[in-house]
Write an enzyme that holds these catalytic residues in place. Structure first.
Site, PDB file in Angstrom:
ATOM      1  N   HIS A   1      32.865  40.352  34.338  1.00  0.00           N
ATOM      2  CA  HIS A   1      34.601  40.655  33.737  1.00  0.00           C
ATOM      3  C   HIS A   1      34.590  41.701  32.503  1.00  0.00           C
ATOM      4  CE1 HIS A   1      35.893  37.163  35.781  1.00  0.00           C
ATOM      5  NE2 HIS A   1      35.632  36.342  35.001  1.00  0.00           N
TER       6      HIS A   1
ATOM      7  N   TRP B   1      44.362  30.052  33.601  1.00  0.00           N
ATOM      8  CA  TRP B   1      43.993  29.350  32.288  1.00  0.00           C
ATOM      9  C   TRP B   1      43.460  28.120  33.377  1.00  0.00           C
ATOM     10  CZ3 TRP B   1      44.755  30.338  27.673  1.00  0.00           C
ATOM     11  CH2 TRP B   1      46.111  31.679  27.376  1.00  0.00           C
TER      12      TRP B   1
ATOM     13  N   ARG C   1      32.403  37.411  42.032  1.00  0.00           N
ATOM     14  CA  ARG C   1      31.053  37.386  43.008  1.00  0.00           C
ATOM     15  C   ARG C   1      30.593  38.399  42.864  1.00  0.00           C
ATOM     16  NH1 ARG C   1      36.368  37.340  47.535  1.00  0.00           N
ATOM     17  NH2 ARG C   1      37.109  37.644  44.882  1.00  0.00           N
ATOM     18  N   TRP C   2      30.742  39.604  42.132  1.00  0.00           N
ATOM     19  CA  TRP C   2      29.576  40.548  42.190  1.00  0.00           C
ATOM     20  C   TRP C   2      28.720  39.812  41.395  1.00  0.00           C
ATOM     21  CZ3 TRP C   2      28.549  43.143  37.593  1.00  0.00           C
ATOM     22  CH2 TRP C   2      28.355  44.402  37.973  1.00  0.00           C
TER      23      TRP C   2
ATOM     24  N   ASP D   1      40.029  41.629  41.445  1.00  0.00           N
ATOM     25  CA  ASP D   1      39.693  40.831  42.021  1.00  0.00           C
ATOM     26  C   ASP D   1      38.334  41.036  42.885  1.00  0.00           C
ATOM     27  OD1 ASP D   1      39.298  38.555  43.201  1.00  0.00           O
ATOM     28  OD2 ASP D   1      40.908  38.525  44.492  1.00  0.00           O
ATOM     29  N   GLY D   2      37.320  40.130  41.729  1.00  0.00           N
ATOM     30  CA  GLY D   2      35.871  40.106  42.524  1.00  0.00           C
ATOM     31  C   GLY D   2      34.969  40.053  41.123  1.00  0.00           C
TER      32      GLY D   2
ATOM     33  N   ILE E   1      48.579  38.369  47.661  1.00  0.00           N
ATOM     34  CA  ILE E   1      50.228  39.002  46.217  1.00  0.00           C
ATOM     35  C   ILE E   1      49.348  38.426  44.992  1.00  0.00           C
ATOM     36  CG2 ILE E   1      52.531  39.695  45.290  1.00  0.00           C
ATOM     37  CD1 ILE E   1      51.413  41.438  48.076  1.00  0.00           C
TER      38      ILE E   1
ATOM     39  N   ARG F   1      44.374  45.565  46.606  1.00  0.00           N
ATOM     40  CA  ARG F   1      43.732  44.508  46.043  1.00  0.00           C
ATOM     41  C   ARG F   1      42.460  44.322  46.520  1.00  0.00           C
ATOM     42  NH1 ARG F   1      45.558  38.200  45.479  1.00  0.00           N
ATOM     43  NH2 ARG F   1      43.352  37.360  44.456  1.00  0.00           N
TER      44      ARG F   1
ATOM     45  N   ARG G   1      29.247  34.898  35.740  1.00  0.00           N
ATOM     46  CA  ARG G   1      31.046  35.577  36.016  1.00  0.00           C
ATOM     47  C   ARG G   1      31.088  36.046  35.441  1.00  0.00           C
ATOM     48  NH1 ARG G   1      33.877  33.645  39.611  1.00  0.00           N
ATOM     49  NH2 ARG G   1      35.691  33.480  38.387  1.00  0.00           N
TER      50      ARG G   1
ATOM     51  N   LEU H   1      49.471  59.333  30.589  1.00  0.00           N
ATOM     52  CA  LEU H   1      49.751  57.928  31.762  1.00  0.00           C
ATOM     53  C   LEU H   1      49.845  56.857  31.360  1.00  0.00           C
ATOM     54  CD1 LEU H   1      47.956  57.016  34.538  1.00  0.00           C
ATOM     55  CD2 LEU H   1      46.433  56.128  32.209  1.00  0.00           C
TER      56      LEU H   1
ATOM     57  N   ARG I   1      40.829  28.436  34.746  1.00  0.00           N
ATOM     58  CA  ARG I   1      39.688  29.127  34.672  1.00  0.00           C
ATOM     59  C   ARG I   1      38.654  27.940  33.415  1.00  0.00           C
ATOM     60  NH1 ARG I   1      38.149  33.965  37.369  1.00  0.00           N
ATOM     61  NH2 ARG I   1      39.863  34.263  38.714  1.00  0.00           N
TER      62      ARG I   1
HETATM   63  C1  FPP Z   1      39.261  38.348  39.227  1.00  0.00           C
HETATM   64  O1  FPP Z   1      38.192  38.504  39.509  1.00  0.00           O
HETATM   65  C2  FPP Z   1      39.237  38.961  37.234  1.00  0.00           C
HETATM   66  C3  FPP Z   1      40.029  38.295  37.051  1.00  0.00           C
HETATM   67  C4  FPP Z   1      40.703  37.088  36.361  1.00  0.00           C
HETATM   68  C5  FPP Z   1      40.185  39.220  35.465  1.00  0.00           C
HETATM   69  C6  FPP Z   1      40.546  40.567  35.645  1.00  0.00           C
HETATM   70  C7  FPP Z   1      40.344  41.034  34.182  1.00  0.00           C
HETATM   71  C8  FPP Z   1      39.104  42.359  33.567  1.00  0.00           C
HETATM   72  C9  FPP Z   1      38.651  42.986  34.934  1.00  0.00           C
HETATM   73  C10 FPP Z   1      38.736  42.748  32.881  1.00  0.00           C
HETATM   74  C11 FPP Z   1      40.483  43.044  32.082  1.00  0.00           C
HETATM   75  C12 FPP Z   1      39.871  43.887  31.383  1.00  0.00           C
HETATM   76  C13 FPP Z   1      40.656  44.179  30.232  1.00  0.00           C
HETATM   77  C14 FPP Z   1      40.842  45.504  29.035  1.00  0.00           C
HETATM   78  C15 FPP Z   1      41.954  43.250  29.516  1.00  0.00           C
HETATM   79  P1  FPP Z   1      37.332  36.329  39.716  1.00  0.00           P
HETATM   80  O2  FPP Z   1      36.897  36.396  38.322  1.00  0.00           O
HETATM   81  O3  FPP Z   1      38.754  36.136  40.381  1.00  0.00           O
HETATM   82  O4  FPP Z   1      36.685  37.392  40.806  1.00  0.00           O
HETATM   83  P2  FPP Z   1      36.415  36.560  41.352  1.00  0.00           P
HETATM   84  O5  FPP Z   1      37.745  36.375  42.554  1.00  0.00           O
HETATM   85  O6  FPP Z   1      35.167  36.777  42.412  1.00  0.00           O
HETATM   86  O7  FPP Z   1      36.094  34.621  40.905  1.00  0.00           O
END
Ligand code: FPP
Length: 234
Positions: free
Chosen positions: A29, A61, A16-17, A12-13, A186, A179, A25, A123, A63
């Site tokens: 990702h 979805w 925001r990061w 998560d995050g 969760i 998390r 945003r 792994l 978003r």
């Molecule tokens: C949550 O942060 C993150 C997601 C919903 C997407 C996560 C996806 C990745 C880390 C990349 C996936 C990698 C592969 C290889 C497919 P958020 O966008 O909800 O952050 P926020 O809570 O700050 O808005």
């Protein structure tokens, strides 16, 4: 060290990061997906056997189209960059979720990654795409009901038997669920599989989640007293 075979992470995050850096945003990702590689390698080196990551939920979805499209294209970018290294390290890729609903190009990339790595014994890198745990359990119940109706299963099903209908068939239960980004929820993730997991909520966002933070989580895990419903050994 207490055995920690299976770590699951709600990444998560990212958004925001990125915002905090004055970036869109989607930049979060992209950095987040590169961090999947960093953490997978670190997890492998720390002796973890299964790493299960929540990349896209059945709720994501909702978003914007731009953000969803960007995330759907990430697996292609990610595996183009890192697949060779993963294969060299013996990683086995498993994708959990309803892949039918993904764009066909995304689905192909994910299916190819599973196919190319299916004989590996290192792994298990499990990426959840279009995954929701309630839906996973519902689909499992339907598959079981169908087997009963077709005479392939009877009503003497126990928990272990039911697990074979889940998307995590063959995986050990989750030992540690992490998390990132300070949220303490969760979010419909691995509800069955975390029945006895230790939970850790860390402040760092996913792009800031370094191997040192993973190590800190594992150190904390070893200090937890896991009793699985039994009594403490004195
Ligand atoms: C949550 O942060 C993150 C997601 C919903 C997407 C996560 C996806 C990745 C880390 C990349 C996936 C990698 C592969 C290889 C497919 P958020 O966008 O909800 O952050 P926020 O809570 O700050 O808005």
């Amino acid at each position: 060290m207490k055995e920690c075979r299976h770590v699951a992470i709600i990444m998560d995050g990212n958004g925001r990061w990125a915002k905090a850096q004055g970036k869109p945003r989607t930049a979060g990702h992209l950095v987040g997906s590169d961090n999947v590689r960093t953490i997978a390698i670190a997890a492998d080196e720390m002796g973890i056997e299964y790493l299960t990551l929540y990349a896209f939920s059945t709720e994501n979805w909702k978003r914007s189209n731009d953000e969803v499209n960007y995330i759907m294209n990430l697996p292609a970018v990610f595996f183009r960059k890192y697949m060779k290294e993963f294969l060299d390290r013996g990683f086995r890729m498993n994708i959990l979720g309803e892949l039918d609903a993904l764009p066909s190009s995304t689905r192909k990339v994910l299916e190819d990654a599973m196919e190319e790595s299916r004989n590996n014994t290192g792994l298990n890198l499990n990426i959840c795409m279009n995954y929701g745990s309630q839906r996973e359990i519902l689909l499992a119940a339907k598959k079981y009901a169908k087997d009963v109706l077709e005479g392939k299963a009877d009503l003497n099903l126990d928990e272990e038997g039911f697990e074979q209908y889940l998307m995590t068939d063959g995986f050990p239960p989750v030992d540690l669920l992490i998390r990132t980004s300070g949220e303490q929820r969760i979010s419909n993730y691995l509800l069955w599989q975390i029945a006895y997991a230790e939970l850790e909520f860390v402040q760092e966002s996913w792009p800031e989640f370094t191997p040192d933070v993973l190590k800190r989580c594992l150190d904390e895990f070893t200090h937890r007293d896991r009793r699985f419903g039994g009594v403490k050994n004195v």
